[in-house]
Design a protein around this motif. Structure first.
Motif, mmCIF file in Angstrom:
data_model
loop_
_atom_site.group_PDB
_atom_site.id
_atom_site.type_symbol
_atom_site.label_atom_id
_atom_site.label_comp_id
_atom_site.label_asym_id
_atom_site.label_seq_id
_atom_site.Cartn_x
_atom_site.Cartn_y
_atom_site.Cartn_z
ATOM 1 N N ILE A 76 0.838 -1.197 0.000
ATOM 2 C CA ILE A 76 0.000 0.000 0.000
ATOM 3 C C ILE A 76 0.877 1.253 0.000
ATOM 4 C CG2 ILE A 76 -1.627 1.334 1.406
ATOM 5 C CD1 ILE A 76 -2.903 -1.415 2.171
ATOM 6 N N LEU A 79 2.235 1.726 -3.466
ATOM 7 C CA LEU A 79 1.214 2.229 -4.382
ATOM 8 C C LEU A 79 0.961 3.720 -4.166
ATOM 9 C CD1 LEU A 79 -1.299 -0.760 -4.248
ATOM 10 C CD2 LEU A 79 0.007 -0.016 -6.252
ATOM 11 N N GLN A 80 0.997 4.158 -2.909
ATOM 12 C CA GLN A 80 0.781 5.573 -2.616
ATOM 13 C C GLN A 80 1.945 6.434 -3.094
ATOM 14 O OE1 GLN A 80 -0.049 5.170 1.604
ATOM 15 N NE2 GLN A 80 -2.200 5.644 1.251
ATOM 16 N N LYS A 84 -0.842 8.204 -9.363
ATOM 17 C CA LYS A 84 -2.217 7.704 -9.237
ATOM 18 C C LYS A 84 -2.641 7.021 -10.526
ATOM 19 C CE LYS A 84 -6.926 9.327 -8.912
ATOM 20 N NZ LYS A 84 -7.796 10.482 -9.003
ATOM 21 N N PRO A 88 -8.679 4.326 -9.763
ATOM 22 C CA PRO A 88 -7.831 4.149 -8.580
ATOM 23 C C PRO A 88 -7.690 2.667 -8.200
ATOM 24 C CG PRO A 88 -9.457 5.864 -8.202
ATOM 25 C CD PRO A 88 -9.814 5.204 -9.496
ATOM 26 N N THR A 89 -6.507 2.305 -7.741
ATOM 27 C CA THR A 89 -6.244 0.927 -7.326
ATOM 28 C C THR A 89 -7.059 0.593 -6.077
ATOM 29 O OG1 THR A 89 -4.007 1.083 -8.197
ATOM 30 C CG2 THR A 89 -4.430 -0.688 -6.626
ATOM 31 N N GLN A 90 -7.583 -0.628 -6.058
ATOM 32 C CA GLN A 90 -8.298 -1.135 -4.896
ATOM 33 C C GLN A 90 -7.702 -2.484 -4.517
ATOM 34 O OE1 GLN A 90 -12.269 -1.228 -6.646
ATOM 35 N NE2 GLN A 90 -12.884 0.398 -5.248
ATOM 36 N N TRP A 152 -8.350 -1.617 0.938
ATOM 37 C CA TRP A 152 -7.749 -0.315 0.656
ATOM 38 C C TRP A 152 -8.172 0.149 -0.713
ATOM 39 C CZ3 TRP A 152 -4.070 1.377 -2.990
ATOM 40 C CH2 TRP A 152 -3.545 2.672 -2.746
ATOM 41 N N GLN A 153 -8.319 1.476 -0.853
ATOM 42 C CA GLN A 153 -8.566 2.113 -2.149
ATOM 43 C C GLN A 153 -7.773 3.392 -2.171
ATOM 44 O OE1 GLN A 153 -12.611 2.501 -3.526
ATOM 45 N NE2 GLN A 153 -12.189 4.541 -4.289
ATOM 46 N N ASP A 154 -7.112 3.649 -3.272
ATOM 47 C CA ASP A 154 -6.318 4.863 -3.402
ATOM 48 C C ASP A 154 -7.247 6.077 -3.266
ATOM 49 O OD1 ASP A 154 -4.628 6.944 -4.100
ATOM 50 O OD2 ASP A 154 -3.634 5.790 -5.676
ATOM 51 N N ARG A 156 -6.624 9.233 -3.642
ATOM 52 C CA ARG A 156 -6.290 10.435 -4.425
ATOM 53 C C ARG A 156 -7.211 10.627 -5.593
ATOM 54 N NH1 ARG A 156 -0.316 8.967 -5.719
ATOM 55 N NH2 ARG A 156 -1.219 6.942 -5.761
#
Length: 156
Positions: A76, A79-80, A84, A88-90, A152-154, A156
């Motif tokens: 995570i 990815l952050q 982006k 968005p990535t989940q 988790w989900q991005d 941004r």
């Protein structure tokens, strides 16, 4: 049509519309009469109640943060730190073949998704790719997965 001719025509149209005092009503405005079709009592008038369905704010979404393994926390954070993606990535947690697995969505269009075991080892690519069917190593994932939980989900 020349630009100046177009601008003149648009100005004339706007001036004419303003002179006629046109009023615009939205579906949420109260009706002027009791029905939308005065000759029929079967057609109800629009209501002034808003008909919009609220969309939850992604930033306020709650995620399952219980017992995230260290490898997933590191994933995570990585990815952050990246640019982006769109969409968005989940990351979702499931039960699949009697084990806990983590499913990471792909960035877009023909990209593989990833399915990891509870220790962070890549098991397969369940979907995506040119065919949309992944790498073929877990073709039953979509049917057999259970206990979906968004991890988790991005934001941004």
């Amino acid at each position: 049509m020349k630009l100046s001719t177009f601008v003149a025509a648009a100005a004339l149209l706007l001036t004419t519309a303003c002179q006629h005092k046109l009023a615009v009503q939205t579906p949420n405005d109260p009706p002027n009469t009791g029905t939308t079709n005065p000759s029929s009592s079967l057609t109800p008038a629009p209501t002034s109640t808003a008909t919009n369905i609220p969309v939850p704010d992604a930033a306020v979404a709650t995620f399952d943060t219980t017992a995230r393994p260290p490898w997933l926390q590191a994933k995570i954070q990585k990815l952050q730190a990246e640019e982006k993606s769109n969409p968005p990535t989940q990351i979702f947690r499931y039960r699949y073949r009697n084990q806990v697995v983590y499913y990471e969505t792909g960035p877009c269009c023909d990209q593989f998704t990833n399915l990891y075991d509870s220790r962070g080892r890549l098991l397969c690519h369940p979907d995506g790719g040119l065919t949309g069917k992944g790498d073929g190593n877990c073709p039953d994932f979509t049917k057999e997965r259970t206990n979906e939980m968004l991890v988790w989900q991005d934001p941004r």
